[in-house]
Design a protein around this motif. Structure first.
Motif, mmCIF file in Angstrom:
data_model
loop_
_atom_site.group_PDB
_atom_site.id
_atom_site.type_symbol
_atom_site.label_atom_id
_atom_site.label_comp_id
_atom_site.label_asym_id
_atom_site.label_seq_id
_atom_site.Cartn_x
_atom_site.Cartn_y
_atom_site.Cartn_z
ATOM 1 N N ILE A 92 0.819 -1.221 0.000
ATOM 2 C CA ILE A 92 0.000 0.000 0.000
ATOM 3 C C ILE A 92 0.853 1.272 0.000
ATOM 4 C CG2 ILE A 92 -1.963 -1.174 1.071
ATOM 5 C CD1 ILE A 92 -1.296 0.312 3.705
ATOM 6 N N ASP A 93 2.125 1.110 -0.291
ATOM 7 C CA ASP A 93 3.042 2.245 -0.419
ATOM 8 C C ASP A 93 3.141 3.104 0.843
ATOM 9 O OD1 ASP A 93 3.934 1.708 -3.066
ATOM 10 O OD2 ASP A 93 2.033 2.499 -3.836
ATOM 11 N N VAL A 94 3.393 2.458 1.963
ATOM 12 C CA VAL A 94 3.696 3.171 3.203
ATOM 13 C C VAL A 94 5.201 3.025 3.423
ATOM 14 C CG1 VAL A 94 3.401 3.247 5.716
ATOM 15 C CG2 VAL A 94 1.430 2.806 4.246
ATOM 16 N N PRO A 95 5.956 4.103 3.191
ATOM 17 C CA PRO A 95 7.408 4.005 3.377
ATOM 18 C C PRO A 95 7.776 3.949 4.860
ATOM 19 C CG PRO A 95 6.779 6.259 2.804
ATOM 20 C CD PRO A 95 5.519 5.434 2.760
ATOM 21 N N LEU A 96 8.482 2.901 5.227
ATOM 22 C CA LEU A 96 8.920 2.750 6.616
ATOM 23 C C LEU A 96 10.420 3.029 6.689
ATOM 24 C CD1 LEU A 96 7.081 -0.586 7.564
ATOM 25 C CD2 LEU A 96 6.387 1.751 8.127
ATOM 26 N N LYS A 97 10.785 4.053 7.461
ATOM 27 C CA LYS A 97 12.208 4.312 7.689
ATOM 28 C C LYS A 97 12.768 3.209 8.584
ATOM 29 C CE LYS A 97 11.447 9.255 7.305
ATOM 30 N NZ LYS A 97 11.257 10.494 8.072
ATOM 31 N N SER A 98 11.965 2.831 9.573
ATOM 32 C CA SER A 98 12.298 1.708 10.444
ATOM 33 C C SER A 98 11.011 1.241 11.104
ATOM 34 C CB SER A 98 13.334 2.104 11.497
ATOM 35 O OG SER A 98 12.783 3.046 12.400
ATOM 36 N N ALA A 99 11.047 0.018 11.594
ATOM 37 C CA ALA A 99 9.881 -0.524 12.292
ATOM 38 C C ALA A 99 10.348 -1.619 13.240
ATOM 39 C CB ALA A 99 8.863 -1.081 11.301
ATOM 40 N N ALA A 100 9.658 -1.736 14.351
ATOM 41 C CA ALA A 100 9.946 -2.784 15.323
ATOM 42 C C ALA A 100 8.624 -3.383 15.789
ATOM 43 C CB ALA A 100 10.716 -2.218 16.512
ATOM 44 N N VAL A 101 8.661 -4.652 16.129
ATOM 45 C CA VAL A 101 7.482 -5.365 16.605
ATOM 46 C C VAL A 101 7.816 -5.939 17.973
ATOM 47 C CG1 VAL A 101 5.825 -7.199 16.091
ATOM 48 C CG2 VAL A 101 7.041 -6.063 14.215
ATOM 49 N N SER A 102 6.903 -5.778 18.913
ATOM 50 C CA SER A 102 7.120 -6.389 20.223
ATOM 51 C C SER A 102 5.821 -7.023 20.704
ATOM 52 C CB SER A 102 7.640 -5.363 21.232
ATOM 53 O OG SER A 102 6.749 -4.287 21.351
ATOM 54 N N VAL A 103 5.978 -8.085 21.453
ATOM 55 C CA VAL A 103 4.842 -8.807 21.997
ATOM 56 C C VAL A 103 5.123 -9.096 23.471
ATOM 57 C CG1 VAL A 103 3.528 -10.969 21.923
ATOM 58 C CG2 VAL A 103 4.260 -9.918 19.799
ATOM 59 N N GLU A 104 4.090 -8.943 24.273
ATOM 60 C CA GLU A 104 4.146 -9.329 25.677
ATOM 61 C C GLU A 104 2.946 -10.226 25.944
ATOM 62 O OE1 GLU A 104 5.999 -5.272 27.683
ATOM 63 O OE2 GLU A 104 3.846 -5.647 27.809
ATOM 64 N N GLY A 105 3.148 -11.232 26.766
ATOM 65 C CA GLY A 105 2.053 -12.117 27.132
ATOM 66 C C GLY A 105 2.088 -12.398 28.610
ATOM 67 N N ASP A 106 0.924 -12.360 29.248
ATOM 68 C CA ASP A 106 0.819 -12.585 30.682
ATOM 69 C C ASP A 106 0.387 -14.022 30.960
ATOM 70 O OD1 ASP A 106 1.374 -9.874 31.042
ATOM 71 O OD2 ASP A 106 -0.754 -9.347 30.946
ATOM 72 N N LEU A 107 1.196 -14.713 31.760
ATOM 73 C CA LEU A 107 0.932 -16.097 32.165
ATOM 74 C C LEU A 107 0.857 -16.182 33.677
ATOM 75 C CD1 LEU A 107 3.492 -18.112 30.004
ATOM 76 C CD2 LEU A 107 1.037 -18.428 29.969
ATOM 77 N N ASP A 108 -0.051 -16.997 34.174
ATOM 78 C CA ASP A 108 -0.109 -17.320 35.598
ATOM 79 C C ASP A 108 0.296 -18.788 35.706
ATOM 80 O OD1 ASP A 108 -0.744 -18.012 38.216
ATOM 81 O OD2 ASP A 108 -2.643 -16.892 38.222
ATOM 82 N N PHE A 109 1.511 -19.036 36.121
ATOM 83 C CA PHE A 109 2.033 -20.405 36.135
ATOM 84 C C PHE A 109 1.357 -21.309 37.166
ATOM 85 C CE2 PHE A 109 5.666 -18.541 33.793
ATOM 86 C CZ PHE A 109 5.683 -19.440 32.732
ATOM 87 N N ARG A 110 0.520 -20.737 38.042
ATOM 88 C CA ARG A 110 -0.234 -21.590 38.957
ATOM 89 C C ARG A 110 -1.158 -22.514 38.172
ATOM 90 N NH1 ARG A 110 -3.625 -18.029 42.525
ATOM 91 N NH2 ARG A 110 -3.910 -17.046 40.498
ATOM 92 N N GLY A 111 -1.637 -22.043 37.014
ATOM 93 C CA GLY A 111 -2.539 -22.852 36.192
ATOM 94 C C GLY A 111 -1.857 -24.078 35.615
ATOM 95 N N THR A 112 -0.717 -23.884 34.965
ATOM 96 C CA THR A 112 -0.032 -25.011 34.333
ATOM 97 C C THR A 112 0.580 -25.971 35.348
ATOM 98 O OG1 THR A 112 1.422 -25.618 32.501
ATOM 99 C CG2 THR A 112 2.235 -23.943 33.999
ATOM 100 N N LEU A 113 0.847 -25.485 36.557
ATOM 101 C CA LEU A 113 1.377 -26.362 37.597
ATOM 102 C C LEU A 113 0.268 -27.010 38.439
ATOM 103 C CD1 LEU A 113 4.499 -24.359 38.831
ATOM 104 C CD2 LEU A 113 4.476 -26.485 37.529
ATOM 105 N N GLY A 114 -0.987 -26.663 38.154
ATOM 106 C CA GLY A 114 -2.099 -27.257 38.892
ATOM 107 C C GLY A 114 -2.186 -26.818 40.336
ATOM 108 N N VAL A 115 -1.652 -25.640 40.634
ATOM 109 C CA VAL A 115 -1.637 -25.126 42.006
ATOM 110 C C VAL A 115 -2.965 -24.467 42.372
ATOM 111 C CG1 VAL A 115 -0.547 -23.412 43.524
ATOM 112 C CG2 VAL A 115 0.857 -24.811 42.010
ATOM 113 N N ALA A 116 -3.600 -23.820 41.396
ATOM 114 C CA ALA A 116 -4.869 -23.129 41.650
ATOM 115 C C ALA A 116 -5.832 -23.445 40.515
ATOM 116 C CB ALA A 116 -4.635 -21.617 41.742
ATOM 117 N N LYS A 117 -6.970 -24.041 40.861
ATOM 118 C CA LYS A 117 -7.960 -24.447 39.859
ATOM 119 C C LYS A 117 -8.521 -23.250 39.086
ATOM 120 C CE LYS A 117 -8.431 -28.940 40.881
ATOM 121 N NZ LYS A 117 -7.456 -29.759 40.232
ATOM 122 N N ASP A 118 -8.552 -22.074 39.723
ATOM 123 C CA ASP A 118 -9.119 -20.895 39.073
ATOM 124 C C ASP A 118 -8.113 -20.154 38.189
ATOM 125 O OD1 ASP A 118 -7.634 -20.112 41.312
ATOM 126 O OD2 ASP A 118 -8.838 -18.304 41.621
#
Length: 171
Positions: A92-118
């Protein structure tokens, strides 16, 4: 090698035409394969370029030496979103001088370890951000973001949550 919008269209035109005339040609099964490590809690994943060894995250008892599958998921999103953004910007002809992509994700490891059912197992929230340096007007940037979201395979897969079939078989 730099590519402009005309070059991208020329490259994709015969592919798009083939898929219009033969929709079945567009349906491809991507595959991934891994084997469990004999000596540690890890899985060796064949990436096509190298062998990636995934293990437990340190928050669940892992050594931190192996790759974390959650990180790999976020990295796949960064890669796909970045490539899609670049392709759309080119188209679509958008000139980018520079670009960066970042992702963050929130995990509660109590779930995968079976520590808290909720506590959920998996990411409770994922934030994808693009930082671009461009002189393009805001309406072009709005279009760039909208089309990047629409055409990013990993983003759409995470967002849509397609059905996943799981099976176990004995060798």
């Amino acid at each position: 090698m730099s590519m402009d919008a005309a070059g991208l269209r020329a490259l994709q035109a015969p592919i798009k035409e083939r898929y219009k005339t033969d929709p079945n040609a567009a349906v491809i099964t991507l595959k991934a394969h891994g084997t469990l490590d004999d000596s540690s809690i890890a899985c060796k994943v064949e990436t096509g370029r190298a062998l990636a060894i995934a293990g437990l995250h340190p928050a669940t008892g892992g050594s931190g030496l192996e790759l974390c599958s959650g990180d790999m998921l976020l990295e796949a999103l960064v890669a796909c979103a970045g490539v899609t953004l670049k392709a759309v910007a080119t188209a679509i002809d958008v000139p980018l001088k520079s670009a960066a992509v970042s992702v963050e994700g929130d995990l509660d490891f109590r779930g995968t370890l079976g520590v808290a059912k909720d506590a959920p197992v998996g990411f409770a929230q994922i934030r994808l951000r693009f930082d671009v340096d461009t002189d393009a007007p805001q309406e072009k940037l709005d279009q760039l973001l909208k089309l990047t979201e629409r055409y990013c395979v990993v983003y759409q897969t995470i967002r849509s949550g397609p059905p996943v079939e799981v099976s176990l078989s004995r060798n």
